[in-house]
Design an enzyme around this catalytic site. Sequence first.
Site, PDB file in Angstrom:
ATOM      1  N   ASP A  13      44.612  30.422  53.550  1.00  0.00           N
ATOM      2  CA  ASP A  13      43.989  29.122  53.252  1.00  0.00           C
ATOM      3  C   ASP A  13      44.863  27.942  53.647  1.00  0.00           C
ATOM      4  O   ASP A  13      44.788  26.868  53.041  1.00  0.00           O
ATOM      5  CB  ASP A  13      43.623  29.010  51.758  1.00  0.00           C
ATOM      6  CG  ASP A  13      42.828  30.208  51.280  1.00  0.00           C
ATOM      7  OD1 ASP A  13      41.890  30.583  51.981  1.00  0.00           O
ATOM      8  OD2 ASP A  13      43.177  30.771  50.230  1.00  0.00           O
ATOM      9  N   LYS A  16      43.906  27.106  58.960  1.00  0.00           N
ATOM     10  CA  LYS A  16      43.919  27.612  60.345  1.00  0.00           C
ATOM     11  C   LYS A  16      42.654  27.210  61.101  1.00  0.00           C
ATOM     12  O   LYS A  16      42.706  26.870  62.264  1.00  0.00           O
ATOM     13  CB  LYS A  16      44.058  29.137  60.343  1.00  0.00           C
ATOM     14  CG  LYS A  16      45.413  29.598  59.823  1.00  0.00           C
ATOM     15  CD  LYS A  16      45.494  31.108  59.719  1.00  0.00           C
ATOM     16  CE  LYS A  16      44.650  31.685  58.596  1.00  0.00           C
ATOM     17  NZ  LYS A  16      45.074  31.358  57.231  1.00  0.00           N
ATOM     18  N   GLY A  40      37.884  32.797  55.320  1.00  0.00           N
ATOM     19  CA  GLY A  40      36.914  31.714  55.339  1.00  0.00           C
ATOM     20  C   GLY A  40      37.579  30.532  56.024  1.00  0.00           C
ATOM     21  O   GLY A  40      38.468  29.915  55.460  1.00  0.00           O
ATOM     22  N   HIS A  41      37.214  30.287  57.261  1.00  0.00           N
ATOM     23  CA  HIS A  41      37.844  29.199  58.013  1.00  0.00           C
ATOM     24  C   HIS A  41      36.923  27.984  58.020  1.00  0.00           C
ATOM     25  O   HIS A  41      35.827  28.027  58.562  1.00  0.00           O
ATOM     26  CB  HIS A  41      38.161  29.666  59.444  1.00  0.00           C
ATOM     27  CG  HIS A  41      39.261  30.692  59.481  1.00  0.00           C
ATOM     28  ND1 HIS A  41      39.620  31.362  60.612  1.00  0.00           N
ATOM     29  CD2 HIS A  41      40.082  31.132  58.503  1.00  0.00           C
ATOM     30  CE1 HIS A  41      40.621  32.191  60.326  1.00  0.00           C
ATOM     31  NE2 HIS A  41      40.912  32.070  59.057  1.00  0.00           N
ATOM     32  N   GLN A 224      44.054  35.065  56.923  1.00  0.00           N
ATOM     33  CA  GLN A 224      44.937  35.212  55.750  1.00  0.00           C
ATOM     34  C   GLN A 224      46.328  34.629  56.074  1.00  0.00           C
ATOM     35  O   GLN A 224      46.416  33.754  56.909  1.00  0.00           O
ATOM     36  CB  GLN A 224      45.033  36.668  55.294  1.00  0.00           C
ATOM     37  CG  GLN A 224      43.757  37.210  54.660  1.00  0.00           C
ATOM     38  CD  GLN A 224      42.768  37.768  55.660  1.00  0.00           C
ATOM     39  OE1 GLN A 224      43.144  38.469  56.578  1.00  0.00           O
ATOM     40  NE2 GLN A 224      41.504  37.476  55.474  1.00  0.00           N
TER      41      GLN A 224
HETATM   42  P1  IMP Z   1      40.927  41.657  50.326  1.00  0.00           P
HETATM   43  O1  IMP Z   1      41.543  41.442  51.648  1.00  0.00           O
HETATM   44  O2  IMP Z   1      39.547  41.090  50.207  1.00  0.00           O
HETATM   45  O3  IMP Z   1      40.994  43.073  49.853  1.00  0.00           O
HETATM   46  O4  IMP Z   1      41.804  40.836  49.255  1.00  0.00           O
HETATM   47  C1  IMP Z   1      43.161  41.156  49.023  1.00  0.00           C
HETATM   48  C2  IMP Z   1      43.936  39.930  48.585  1.00  0.00           C
HETATM   49  O5  IMP Z   1      44.003  39.018  49.671  1.00  0.00           O
HETATM   50  C3  IMP Z   1      43.292  39.155  47.424  1.00  0.00           C
HETATM   51  O6  IMP Z   1      44.327  38.573  46.657  1.00  0.00           O
HETATM   52  C4  IMP Z   1      42.513  38.066  48.128  1.00  0.00           C
HETATM   53  O7  IMP Z   1      42.329  36.927  47.317  1.00  0.00           O
HETATM   54  C5  IMP Z   1      43.439  37.769  49.293  1.00  0.00           C
HETATM   55  N1  IMP Z   1      42.732  37.241  50.457  1.00  0.00           N
HETATM   56  C6  IMP Z   1      41.969  37.918  51.334  1.00  0.00           C
HETATM   57  N2  IMP Z   1      41.500  37.100  52.280  1.00  0.00           N
HETATM   58  C7  IMP Z   1      41.993  35.873  52.009  1.00  0.00           C
HETATM   59  C8  IMP Z   1      41.886  34.607  52.663  1.00  0.00           C
HETATM   60  O8  IMP Z   1      41.257  34.438  53.710  1.00  0.00           O
HETATM   61  N3  IMP Z   1      42.544  33.570  52.058  1.00  0.00           N
HETATM   62  C9  IMP Z   1      43.288  33.741  50.945  1.00  0.00           C
HETATM   63  N4  IMP Z   1      43.420  34.903  50.315  1.00  0.00           N
HETATM   64  C10 IMP Z   1      42.786  35.962  50.845  1.00  0.00           C
END
Ligand code: IMP
Length: 423
Positions: A13, A16, A40-41, A224
């Site tokens: 977040d 990007k 989520g971009h 991420q």
């Molecule tokens: P997952 O990738 O959905 O399994 O989530 C694993 C961890 O990564 C969790 O703490 C999510 O909140 C975090 N996470 C996954 N995608 C994002 C992102 O795009 N931004 C921020 N945190 C993320």
Amino acid sequence: MAVDLLLGLQWGDEGKGKIVDVLTENYDIIARFQGGPNAGHTLEFDGIKHVLHTIPSGIFHKNAVNVVGNGVVIDPVIFKKELDALKKFKLDVKSKLFISRKAHLILPTHRLLDAASEASKGKAKIGSTLKGIGPTYMDKTGRNGMRVGDLELSDWKEKYRSLANKHEAMINFYDVDIQYDLAELEADFFKAVEELKTLTFIDSEEYLYQAQKAGKKILAEGAQGSLLDIDFGTYPFVTSSNTTAAGACTGLGVAPNQIGEVKGIFKAYTTRVGSGPFPTELFDEDGETMGRVGNEFGATTGRPRRCGWLDLVALKYAVRVNGVTELMMMKGDVLSGFEKLKVCTAYNYKGEQIEHFPYNIEAENVTPVYSEMDGWKEDLTKMTSADQLPKALNAYIEFLEKELEVPIKIVSVGPDRTQTILR
Ligand code: IMP
């Protein structure tokens, strides 16, 4: 021609989407290399706010080709929603968006498995976005997964059935109450697959190799952030892919010696969504102000983000692991009005002061050591050039550059494309 990288250096977040959108003018191809619709971009331009999940952020630029690389995991259902939301922009998606045949598919049962796994963990849950990311990468490394290229084969539904049956048995294995109607989920999935199949599938490593040879400029867009990397992040509270620079090589088939600039993005403070350690997290009014002014809610899940001061120990670690060559500081505008700013420059780790990122940063082992700096009052959001930035902000930036040993080339002062200051 080298491939440049753009990476988030914190817990995701960082902004990007906005920066890729700003930089796209300089590139012919934007390629996503890992992650999936957990990302989520957010992009803002011409008064429009748009959130992308799997589609690269170059999609709104006329001349850019967008590639979803082999390292990405694709949920056809979410992809279809993204395509539907793009329809009003009348983009030529077929010729602007290419998908790697080697990218893995998220099945409806992967999402259910994610939910079952999280529910079974109770308090130890990861805080996953529940998009099926972990189970899909598990099937990839377990050599059971379905890939986009499988959809071109006549027997793909049989492969699907056998994998979904296995998943159902696994869901039953978890002793949790997950309600679902698989027939309904599958109907949506099959419909979405048909739409996916209308897009252009490519052997993306070959496409990118030829593009490079032809002198095309390529930007690899990360999702991420480094602290969510499966190897280098705060394991197990991480995502399931390599979000760091090396992930671009495996997620696109680009050789390490072809990587050019590594552009690292960070927020002027720190945020995190989901569970896991966060040494500089604030539970007071300052943290609440950052969240409110910075509108810190997850673009994918809507969850409020945890907020805290900038953690230089973690940021230095990310800069080193990625080989960052230039930095971009986002959301400096959110810090306007703070009397004093704190930056964490070391950790007290099990009674000893350290400056490197240790194996474990749980609160019982780590307390942050802060340096304090003067804040600034000016509203930055209308500023357009570096010479307008307040003195205290310049001091903040110069302090970070000295500590990180990398120049900060862009200072973002608001969500819109135009609110971007070059240094
Ligand atoms: P997952 O990738 O959905 O399994 O989530 C694993 C961890 O990564 C969790 O703490 C999510 O909140 C975090 N996470 C996954 N995608 C994002 C992102 O795009 N931004 C921020 N945190 C993320």
